[in-house]
Motif scaffolding. Structure first.
Motif, PDB file in Angstrom:
ATOM      1  N   ALA A 449      44.528  46.653  54.389  1.00 14.38           N
ATOM      2  CA  ALA A 449      46.013  45.650  52.477  1.00 14.38           C
ATOM      3  C   ALA A 449      45.109  44.602  53.160  1.00 14.38           C
ATOM      4  CB  ALA A 449      47.702  45.332  53.643  1.00 14.38           C
ATOM      5  N   VAL A 450      45.292  44.038  54.410  1.00 15.27           N
ATOM      6  CA  VAL A 450      44.123  42.375  55.248  1.00 15.27           C
ATOM      7  C   VAL A 450      42.891  42.326  54.046  1.00 15.27           C
ATOM      8  CG1 VAL A 450      42.973  41.235  56.301  1.00 15.27           C
ATOM      9  CG2 VAL A 450      45.341  42.407  57.250  1.00 15.27           C
ATOM     10  N   ALA A 451      42.014  42.921  54.009  1.00 18.75           N
ATOM     11  CA  ALA A 451      40.463  42.530  53.464  1.00 18.75           C
ATOM     12  C   ALA A 451      41.450  42.861  51.361  1.00 18.75           C
ATOM     13  CB  ALA A 451      39.862  44.865  53.372  1.00 18.75           C
ATOM     14  N   ALA A 452      42.471  43.699  51.208  1.00 22.87           N
ATOM     15  CA  ALA A 452      42.476  43.614  50.051  1.00 22.87           C
ATOM     16  C   ALA A 452      42.720  42.442  48.966  1.00 22.87           C
ATOM     17  CB  ALA A 452      43.288  44.431  49.405  1.00 22.87           C
ATOM     18  N   VAL A 453      43.526  41.386  50.472  1.00 25.45           N
ATOM     19  CA  VAL A 453      44.316  39.976  50.197  1.00 25.45           C
ATOM     20  C   VAL A 453      43.321  38.980  50.259  1.00 25.45           C
ATOM     21  CG1 VAL A 453      45.969  38.630  50.999  1.00 25.45           C
ATOM     22  CG2 VAL A 453      46.360  41.201  50.671  1.00 25.45           C
ATOM     23  N   LYS A 454      42.617  39.210  51.457  1.00 27.04           N
ATOM     24  CA  LYS A 454      41.919  38.025  51.390  1.00 27.04           C
ATOM     25  C   LYS A 454      40.709  38.393  50.087  1.00 27.04           C
ATOM     26  CE  LYS A 454      42.089  37.003  57.203  1.00 27.04           C
ATOM     27  NZ  LYS A 454      41.561  37.802  57.871  1.00 27.04           N
ATOM     28  N   PHE A 455      39.875  39.525  50.248  1.00 29.20           N
ATOM     29  CA  PHE A 455      38.634  39.568  49.231  1.00 29.20           C
ATOM     30  C   PHE A 455      39.467  38.877  48.107  1.00 29.20           C
ATOM     31  CE2 PHE A 455      36.063  41.123  46.621  1.00 29.20           C
ATOM     32  CZ  PHE A 455      34.322  41.488  47.168  1.00 29.20           C
ATOM     33  N   ALA A 456      39.895  39.207  47.844  1.00 27.29           N
ATOM     34  CA  ALA A 456      40.762  38.826  46.418  1.00 27.29           C
ATOM     35  C   ALA A 456      40.542  37.313  46.159  1.00 27.29           C
ATOM     36  CB  ALA A 456      41.788  40.073  45.770  1.00 27.29           C
ATOM     37  N   ASP A 457      41.469  36.724  47.558  1.00 25.39           N
ATOM     38  CA  ASP A 457      41.437  35.262  47.411  1.00 25.39           C
ATOM     39  C   ASP A 457      39.774  34.416  47.451  1.00 25.39           C
ATOM     40  OD1 ASP A 457      41.467  32.931  48.413  1.00 25.39           O
ATOM     41  OD2 ASP A 457      43.760  33.417  48.886  1.00 25.39           O
ATOM     42  N   LEU A 458      39.504  35.286  48.526  1.00 26.01           N
ATOM     43  CA  LEU A 458      37.840  34.661  48.367  1.00 26.01           C
ATOM     44  C   LEU A 458      36.711  34.747  47.446  1.00 26.01           C
ATOM     45  CD1 LEU A 458      37.214  35.421  52.257  1.00 26.01           C
ATOM     46  CD2 LEU A 458      37.821  33.412  51.226  1.00 26.01           C
ATOM     47  N   ALA A 459      36.654  35.607  46.678  1.00 24.06           N
ATOM     48  CA  ALA A 459      35.830  36.702  45.730  1.00 24.06           C
ATOM     49  C   ALA A 459      35.737  35.094  44.287  1.00 24.06           C
ATOM     50  CB  ALA A 459      36.559  37.546  45.231  1.00 24.06           C
ATOM     51  N   ASN A 460      37.211  34.602  43.986  1.00 26.43           N
ATOM     52  CA  ASN A 460      36.861  34.238  43.489  1.00 26.43           C
ATOM     53  C   ASN A 460      36.671  32.284  43.485  1.00 26.43           C
ATOM     54  OD1 ASN A 460      39.220  35.466  41.080  1.00 26.43           O
ATOM     55  ND2 ASN A 460      39.928  34.701  43.395  1.00 26.43           N
ATOM     56  N   PRO A 461      35.530  32.149  42.691  1.00 31.23           N
ATOM     57  CA  PRO A 461      35.522  30.602  42.846  1.00 31.23           C
ATOM     58  C   PRO A 461      36.204  29.291  43.515  1.00 31.23           C
ATOM     59  CG  PRO A 461      34.577  31.515  40.220  1.00 31.23           C
ATOM     60  CD  PRO A 461      35.258  32.392  41.190  1.00 31.23           C
ATOM     61  N   ARG A 462      36.577  28.900  44.579  1.00 29.01           N
ATOM     62  CA  ARG A 462      37.721  28.553  44.863  1.00 29.01           C
ATOM     63  C   ARG A 462      38.800  27.482  44.223  1.00 29.01           C
ATOM     64  NH1 ARG A 462      36.367  23.483  46.288  1.00 29.01           N
ATOM     65  NH2 ARG A 462      34.239  23.683  47.398  1.00 29.01           N
ATOM     66  N   THR A 463      38.225  26.798  43.637  1.00 21.53           N
ATOM     67  CA  THR A 463      38.745  26.085  42.524  1.00 21.53           C
ATOM     68  C   THR A 463      39.426  26.584  41.392  1.00 21.53           C
ATOM     69  OG1 THR A 463      37.027  24.860  41.160  1.00 21.53           O
ATOM     70  CG2 THR A 463      37.822  23.915  42.999  1.00 21.53           C
ATOM     71  N   SER A 464      38.898  27.920  41.041  1.00 17.99           N
ATOM     72  CA  SER A 464      40.295  28.453  39.714  1.00 17.99           C
ATOM     73  C   SER A 464      41.377  29.073  40.557  1.00 17.99           C
ATOM     74  CB  SER A 464      39.079  29.271  39.462  1.00 17.99           C
ATOM     75  OG  SER A 464      38.275  29.732  40.201  1.00 17.99           O
ATOM     76  N   ASP A 465      42.362  28.817  39.602  1.00 20.01           N
ATOM     77  CA  ASP A 465      43.619  29.994  39.230  1.00 20.01           C
ATOM     78  C   ASP A 465      42.898  31.310  40.061  1.00 20.01           C
ATOM     79  OD1 ASP A 465      44.129  27.148  40.173  1.00 20.01           O
ATOM     80  OD2 ASP A 465      45.245  27.749  37.765  1.00 20.01           O
ATOM     81  N   TYR A 466      44.183  32.311  40.468  1.00 19.07           N
ATOM     82  CA  TYR A 466      43.599  33.280  40.289  1.00 19.07           C
ATOM     83  C   TYR A 466      44.831  34.059  40.058  1.00 19.07           C
ATOM     84  CZ  TYR A 466      44.004  34.852  45.269  1.00 19.07           C
ATOM     85  OH  TYR A 466      45.269  34.952  46.638  1.00 19.07           O
ATOM     86  N   VAL A 467      45.312  35.072  39.830  1.00 19.29           N
ATOM     87  CA  VAL A 467      46.500  36.162  39.411  1.00 19.29           C
ATOM     88  C   VAL A 467      46.333  36.804  40.087  1.00 19.29           C
ATOM     89  CG1 VAL A 467      47.916  38.062  38.100  1.00 19.29           C
ATOM     90  CG2 VAL A 467      46.812  35.852  36.978  1.00 19.29           C
ATOM     91  N   PHE A 468      47.491  37.121  41.449  1.00 19.31           N
ATOM     92  CA  PHE A 468      48.480  37.886  41.970  1.00 19.31           C
ATOM     93  C   PHE A 468      47.945  39.030  41.479  1.00 19.31           C
ATOM     94  CE2 PHE A 468      50.603  39.268  46.572  1.00 19.31           C
ATOM     95  CZ  PHE A 468      48.742  39.086  47.133  1.00 19.31           C
ATOM     96  N   ASP A 469      47.402  40.196  42.390  1.00 21.07           N
ATOM     97  CA  ASP A 469      47.708  41.253  41.425  1.00 21.07           C
ATOM     98  C   ASP A 469      47.459  42.374  42.320  1.00 21.07           C
ATOM     99  OD1 ASP A 469      47.721  44.278  40.193  1.00 21.07           O
ATOM    100  OD2 ASP A 469      46.779  42.709  38.510  1.00 21.07           O
ATOM    101  N   LEU A 470      48.489  43.467  43.611  1.00 23.15           N
ATOM    102  CA  LEU A 470      48.073  43.547  44.583  1.00 23.15           C
ATOM    103  C   LEU A 470      46.834  45.589  43.325  1.00 23.15           C
ATOM    104  CD1 LEU A 470      50.992  43.177  47.278  1.00 23.15           C
ATOM    105  CD2 LEU A 470      48.316  42.344  47.357  1.00 23.15           C
TER     106      LEU A 470
END
Ligand code: ARG
Length: 599
Positions: A449-470
């Motif tokens: 669970a933690v890996a999923a949430v963290k990786f999804a957040d970190l994998a985007n270039p940080r200045t872009s927005d991203y869609v939270f989709d568990l």
């Protein structure tokens, strides 16, 4: 030990120099066409400029020297004068044995000065939201990265103090006055409100976190249409800030109660800080800073307020002035940040990173410009590099900032328990972790669970927005945290199975053709970390980890390690597997992911 790329640079730079050109033209980069070559140097064109020699001739001269160096399987000149390089397998093998058998996997300890990371930034008595979550995840990754690069392993380690993280609590704004006022209305007989009371004040808090969280929005809403209440709250804030003892004592309870909750929320995520300072900790130094700014003519009084003008001509163009003291004498967000920055710079930090929402860009550009103008970004003769590490918004599937189903701000605790449920479902439906005990299975679900949430957040270039989709984050295939955990677990299981048969990793040999890609990826680790640090870009670490596991899969598909009868080759493959696992473990660790033993 210089990285393989740095070694190549030195070789090619030497060759340029030996052929009578400036060394700096010998810059080597990984190839843009990996199908043609591994590395390239495009320096012959600029080196030939104005010399009357065709660039191809310059390139040929350099190439002849490089061919004689023994490091390359091929050196070719292409097009107008590109030098295309393919390293020899023995050279790659030598580099890999140097780097991968050593504890830091070939990554040199950085000579950079100490780093301060300001991230998280939750506010006392206000719920954590996804913005704080992003700041904590990105900030913690950068903290881990800098600790590794500077070889600072935290408390007790000899490098202690070269990387320091500070949560910078929002503990000093007008919300504090509102809370004081709300408690006074509810329990006016408490000693905190009696000016004649001489202490000591009660040691236990009159309110719990749930009280604070209910009181703050209620009071905040009331202040909007009740001017008298709003004025009382402002007065309470001013009195708190000027040191009224009862208010200070009550405020301390608010802060302590909040900190306890924040600590436990973030502990689930595995994020921690060295310092739990807040906006309030800059308070004592503000008067001195204001005197300093005034006496040197850096600040000015404008319409009764104290400001620093940031525009080139003092007024008009450029960013709006940084407001330091309101006309009623109150301090602002910019005041505490400037005072905090001044303290940090004077403590000798060479780099200061603020990991905060992109929507605060104007604020940080004002604070940093104000600090530059005040001369606070130079300390002991050195420039202090202060940066706003800005990040984009977390959106829901509707493209708007992420909210809960009920429409409220997403609470960190709720978000994590939703992720945990999803991870458990995913393990069940994939038939994974079935033969583990209850406890280990629960731990694996948490790690996933933690890996999923963290990786999804970190994998985007940080200045872009991203869609939270568990749903998507939790998939075991594609660019996800769970996929990478699985890749690492698979390597562990290969090594375990080998060990059960008495096969151990042997000497790492030179790469066979189908192993070259994996070798090259492993050897690119130092540059990946350097670039991630330079640009505060965790996504580059994610890319690196993902590409590494891809290269490993390709290698592994073509081999059968456990059936291999040639002991040397088997030992080499196991050594390669072990090196890949260690590199993946290192980078996933920097991302803040924990790898299960089995899954
Ligand atoms: N407390 C702030 C917020 O919730 C973030 C703090 C960022 N750090 C700073 N030094 N201003 O928006």
């Amino acid at each position: 030990m210089p990285s393989p790329l740095k070694r190549l640079n030195a070789l090619v730079q030497d060759a340029f120099e030996a052929s009578g050109h400036d060394r700096r033209h010998g810059q080597v980069v990984p190839s843009a066409r990996p199908d043609l070559c591994q590395f390239q140097c495009n320096g012959a064109m600029p080196a030939a400029k104005g010399k009357g020699t065709p660039p191809r001739a310059v390139a040929e001269g350099v190439a002849a020297l490089l061919r004689a160096s023994g490091a390359f399987a091929s050196v070719e000149v292409a097009g107008p004068g590109f030098i295309n390089l393919v390293c020899s397998d023995p050279w790659l093998g030598e580099r890999a044995r140097e780097a991968l058998t050593e504890g830091r996997l070939g990554v040199p300890v950085s000579e950079d000065g100490p780093v301060l990371l300001d991230f998280g930034g939750p506010n006392v008595a206000k719920p954590l939201h996804v913005g704080h979550l992003r700041s904590a995840i990105i900030g913690d990754c950068l903290q881990r990265l800098h600790r590794f690069l500077l070889d600072d392993r935290g408390p007790g380690w000899r490098g202690r103090g070269r990387v320091v993280s500070d949560i910078h609590l929002g503990d000093w704004g007008t919300q504090m006055g509102m809370l004081i006022e709300a408690v006074r209305e509810a329990q006016p007989a408490l000693p905190y409100f009696d000016p004649a009371f001489s202490g000591p004040y009660p040691g236990t808090s009159p309110v719990e976190l749930s009280d604070l969280e209910a009181m703050y929005p209620a009071m905040s809403a009331r202040c909007k249409d009740d001017p008298a209440a709003a004025e009382r709250a402002r007065a309470a804030t001013r009195e708190l800030q000027s040191g009224r003892a009862g208010y200070r004592a009550l405020w301390r309870h608010f802060v302590d109660v909040s900190i306890a909750a924040i600590r436990s929320d973030f502990a689930v995520l595995g994020v921690s800080w060295d310092l739990w300072l807040g906006e309030s900790d800059s308070q004592a130094s503000i008067p001195d800073m204001l005197r300093d700014l005034e006496s040197r003519g850096v600040s000015a009084v404008s319409e009764g307020a104290t400001v620093i003008h940031l525009g080139p001509a003092g007024e008009g163009d450029g960013p709006p002035p940084l407001l330091l003291v309101k006309s009623d004498g109150g301090y602002l967000y910019g005041t505490t940040d400037l005072a905090t920055l001044r303290q940090r710079a004077s403590q000798g930090f060479a780099r200061i990173l603020y990991v905060a929402d992109r929507r605060q860009s104007l604020h940080f550009s004002q604070v940093l410009a104000g600090a530059a103008k005040a001369g606070y970004l130079r300390a002991s003769g050195r420039d202090v590099r202060a940066e706003h590490v800005a990040f984009g918004t977390v959106n829901g599937k509707d493209g708007k900032p992420y909210k809960t189903r009920e429409g409220g701000v997403m609470r960190l605790g709720a978000l994590l328990s939703e992720a945990l449920d999803k991870a458990q479902d995913r393990l069940n439906s994939g038939g994974m972790a079935v033969d583990l005990g209850v406890e280990e299975r629960a731990r694996v679900a948490r790690q996933v669970a933690v890996a999923a949430v963290k990786f999804a957040d970190l994998a985007n270039p940080r200045t872009s927005d991203y869609v939270f989709d568990l749903e998507k984050f939790m998939l075991f295939e594609g660019r996800t945290g769970p996929y990478l955990l699985y890749a690492a677990v698979r390597m562990k299981s290969i090594l375990r199975k080998a060990e059960e048969r008495g096969f151990r990793p042997g000497r790492l040999g030179d790469p066979a053709p189908q192993e070259r890609d994996l070798f090259l990826r492993l050897l690119s680790l130092p540059e990946a970390l350097e670039r991630a640090s330079e640009g505060s870009a965790p996504n580059l670490l994610c890319d690196w980890a993902y590409d590494l596991s891809g290269a490993f899969s390709t290698f592994y598909q073509g081999t059968n390690i456990l059936r291999e009868v040639d002991a040397h080759r088997r030992g080499h493959w196991l050594a390669l597997t072990q090196a890949t696992l260690r590199a993946l473990e290192l980078v996933l660790g920097l991302l803040g992911l924990e790898i299960p033993e089995r899954m």
